[in-house]
Design an enzyme around this catalytic site. Structure first.
Site, PDB file in Angstrom:
ATOM      1  N   LYS A 100      -3.668  -8.083   2.117  1.00 34.17           N
ATOM      2  CA  LYS A 100      -3.840  -6.294   1.492  1.00 34.17           C
ATOM      3  C   LYS A 100      -5.044  -6.264   1.342  1.00 34.17           C
ATOM      4  CE  LYS A 100      -2.316  -5.330  -3.114  1.00 34.17           C
ATOM      5  NZ  LYS A 100      -1.432  -5.284  -4.456  1.00 34.17           N
ATOM      6  N   ARG A 120      -0.455   3.966  -8.638  1.00 34.76           N
ATOM      7  CA  ARG A 120      -0.871   3.684  -9.264  1.00 34.76           C
ATOM      8  C   ARG A 120      -0.420   5.204 -11.152  1.00 34.76           C
ATOM      9  NH1 ARG A 120      -6.079   2.142  -7.469  1.00 34.76           N
ATOM     10  NH2 ARG A 120      -5.658   0.723  -5.907  1.00 34.76           N
ATOM     11  N   ARG A 157     -10.498  -1.962  -6.571  1.00 38.70           N
ATOM     12  CA  ARG A 157      -9.973  -3.921  -6.821  1.00 38.70           C
ATOM     13  C   ARG A 157     -10.728  -4.510  -5.291  1.00 38.70           C
ATOM     14  NH1 ARG A 157      -6.105  -3.308  -9.970  1.00 38.70           N
ATOM     15  NH2 ARG A 157      -4.781  -2.172  -9.603  1.00 38.70           N
ATOM     16  N   GLU A 211      -6.244 -14.902   6.406  1.00 42.24           N
ATOM     17  CA  GLU A 211      -5.334 -14.697   5.265  1.00 42.24           C
ATOM     18  C   GLU A 211      -4.217 -15.591   5.113  1.00 42.24           C
ATOM     19  OE1 GLU A 211      -6.432 -14.623   1.937  1.00 42.24           O
ATOM     20  OE2 GLU A 211      -8.363 -13.310   1.272  1.00 42.24           O
ATOM     21  N   LYS A 239      -0.361  -5.342   4.539  1.00 41.93           N
ATOM     22  CA  LYS A 239      -0.039  -4.157   3.958  1.00 41.93           C
ATOM     23  C   LYS A 239      -1.230  -3.256   2.984  1.00 41.93           C
ATOM     24  CE  LYS A 239       0.599  -2.659  -1.413  1.00 41.93           C
ATOM     25  NZ  LYS A 239       0.999  -2.915  -2.482  1.00 41.93           N
ATOM     26  N   TYR A 271      10.086   3.563   0.370  1.00 41.04           N
ATOM     27  CA  TYR A 271      10.623   3.809  -0.728  1.00 41.04           C
ATOM     28  C   TYR A 271      11.695   5.052   0.061  1.00 41.04           C
ATOM     29  CZ  TYR A 271       6.723   2.180  -3.331  1.00 41.04           C
ATOM     30  OH  TYR A 271       5.409   1.773  -3.701  1.00 41.04           O
TER      31      TYR A 271
HETATM   32  C1  PBG Z   1       0.009  -4.936  -6.501  1.00 50.95           C
HETATM   33  C2  PBG Z   1       0.383  -4.056  -5.826  1.00 50.95           C
HETATM   34  C3  PBG Z   1       0.021  -2.286  -5.738  1.00 50.95           C
HETATM   35  C4  PBG Z   1       0.736  -1.999  -4.902  1.00 50.95           C
HETATM   36  C5  PBG Z   1       2.140  -3.263  -4.471  1.00 50.95           C
HETATM   37  N1  PBG Z   1       1.347  -3.468  -5.264  1.00 50.95           N
HETATM   38  C6  PBG Z   1      -0.767  -1.398  -6.130  1.00 50.95           C
HETATM   39  C7  PBG Z   1      -2.292  -1.678  -5.570  1.00 50.95           C
HETATM   40  O1  PBG Z   1      -2.985  -3.237  -5.336  1.00 50.95           O
HETATM   41  O2  PBG Z   1      -3.134  -1.101  -6.233  1.00 50.95           O
HETATM   42  C8  PBG Z   1       0.906  -0.786  -4.043  1.00 50.95           C
HETATM   43  C9  PBG Z   1       2.289  -0.332  -3.257  1.00 50.95           C
HETATM   44  C10 PBG Z   1       1.804   1.427  -2.833  1.00 50.95           C
HETATM   45  O3  PBG Z   1       1.423   2.361  -2.675  1.00 50.95           O
HETATM   46  O4  PBG Z   1       3.273   2.036  -2.820  1.00 50.95           O
HETATM   47  N2  PBG Z   1       0.438  -4.715  -8.064  1.00 50.95           N
END
Ligand code: PBG
Length: 334
Positions: free
Chosen positions: A204, A214, A225, A241, A256, A321
């Site tokens: 990720k 957000r 992050r 990972e 992701k 989505y």
């Molecule tokens: C964290 C999480 C995020 C997304 C999914 N799980 C946000 C992040 O890591 O900042 C992002 C998913 C998206 O942008 O569609 N709980």
């Protein structure tokens, strides 16, 4: 005489192209991410994700039924609590919004399957603290305001157990804490949830493409992050990972975002002997919707091509989505 090789022969008409397509989309490979917000009495549109809403607890069941009717493979639930605190307590509350949504989804799916009205779908839960903390980070903080990896692990373990208890088939740790898969596996097994699977968000990346998410979760985050999510520059580290998560007992691994990381996806798919998922994230969704709304690209064509590309790169499962909408298109085409 040299033969002129003519790959175009297999492109001459739609029936031929359909026959020889190497990669196909199926509704069952798609997972719909869904947002459920506590304390609203009507679904709330997300401006940066046209067509996606924060569900109220009353509007959520209808969307689950639509996903079931369309035949999507799964749903991934995110909860947005009314109250947040530093520890993210609403995430581990047995009666927190995410747990309530899981119970609702579980009972809808079980009753439709029992009635024979659908084939069911897999209920997944995002296992992460960022929606639940008042600082918006994915873990708890130490006294200097840094995300405390090891103090976060037991919280994830407790959260996963509550999600399992509420009916999740799959928990999906997305916080990028080292060791998260192992502690969750242990906790689930100890609590008698040996059959609950772990979909690890393994590779990720810290990504600008999470921007609209957000808004979708009313994120409280200041800053970024980058001390826990991965650096976009690193592909080999993505493989590492995934290897670590597999060694810790992950049943599926995820890459992701998807679109800008297709190489990582292909590499992870190559070396993993478990199903591999990819998450087409909020920013990927928003870009296509925005360009299509301007008439700059063909919406349906771009959506299908983007998801097909993710499948072609090696994803068995795609979180998108558009899952329900694509599933409906596929059914109409069949
Ligand atoms: C964290 C999480 C995020 C997304 C999914 N799980 C946000 C992040 O890591 O900042 C992002 C998913 C998206 O942008 O569609 N709980």
């Amino acid at each position: 005489m040299t033969v002129l090789l003519r790959p175009r022969r297999l492109r001459t008409n739609p029936a031929m192209r359909r026959l020889v397509a190497e990669t196909r989309l199926h509704a069952r490979d798609l997972v719909l991410p869904m947002f459920v917000k506590e304390g609203i009495d009507a679904p709330h549109p997300i401006a940066s994700m046209p067509g996606v809403v924060q569900h109220s607890e009353a509007s959520f069941p209808g969307a689950v039924r639509e996903a079931l009717a369309a035949g999507v493979g799964g749903i991934m639930l995110f909860g947005i609590p009314a109250v947040r605190d530093a520890a993210g307590s609403a995430g581990t509350d047995p009666d927190g919004v995410l747990q309530r949504a899981l119970r609702t989804a579980r009972s809808i799916v079980d009753s439709e399957v029992a009635a024979g009205t659908s084939q069911g779908l897999v209920v997944m839960a995002d296992t992460c603290l960022d929606e639940f903390t008042d600082h918006g980070h994915c873990g708890v903080l130490d006294d200097q305001g840094r995300v405390d990896n090891d103090a976060t692990l037991p919280v994830y373990a407790a959260m996963a157990v509550e999600q399992a208890r509420a009916g999740a088939d799959v928990v999906a740790p997305s916080g990028m804490m080292d060791g998260q898969v192992a502690v969750i596996r242990d906790a689930l097994d100890d609590a008698g949830f040996g059959d609950v699977a772990i979909l690890a968000y393994s590779a990720k990346y810290a990504s600008a493409f999470y921007g609209p998410f957000r808004e979708a979760v009313d994120s409280a985050l200041q800053g970024d992050r980058r001390t826990y999510q991965m650096d976009a520059a690193n592909g080999r580290e993505g493989e590492r990972e995934a290897d670590i998560d597999l060694a810790e007992g992950a049943d599926m691994v995820m890459v992701k975002p998807a679109g800008s990381y297709l190489d990582v996806l292909a590499r992870v798919a190559e070396r993993s002997d478990v199903p591999v998922a990819a998450y087409q994230v909020s920013g990927e969704y928003a870009m296509i919707e925005a360009a299509a709304a301007n008439g700059w690209i063909d919406r349906r064509g771009a959506i299908l091509e983007s998801v097909l590309g993710i499948r072609r790169a090696g994803a068995n499962v795609v979180l998108t989505y558009w899952a329900t909408e694509i599933a409906a298109w596929l059914a109409a085409d069949a």
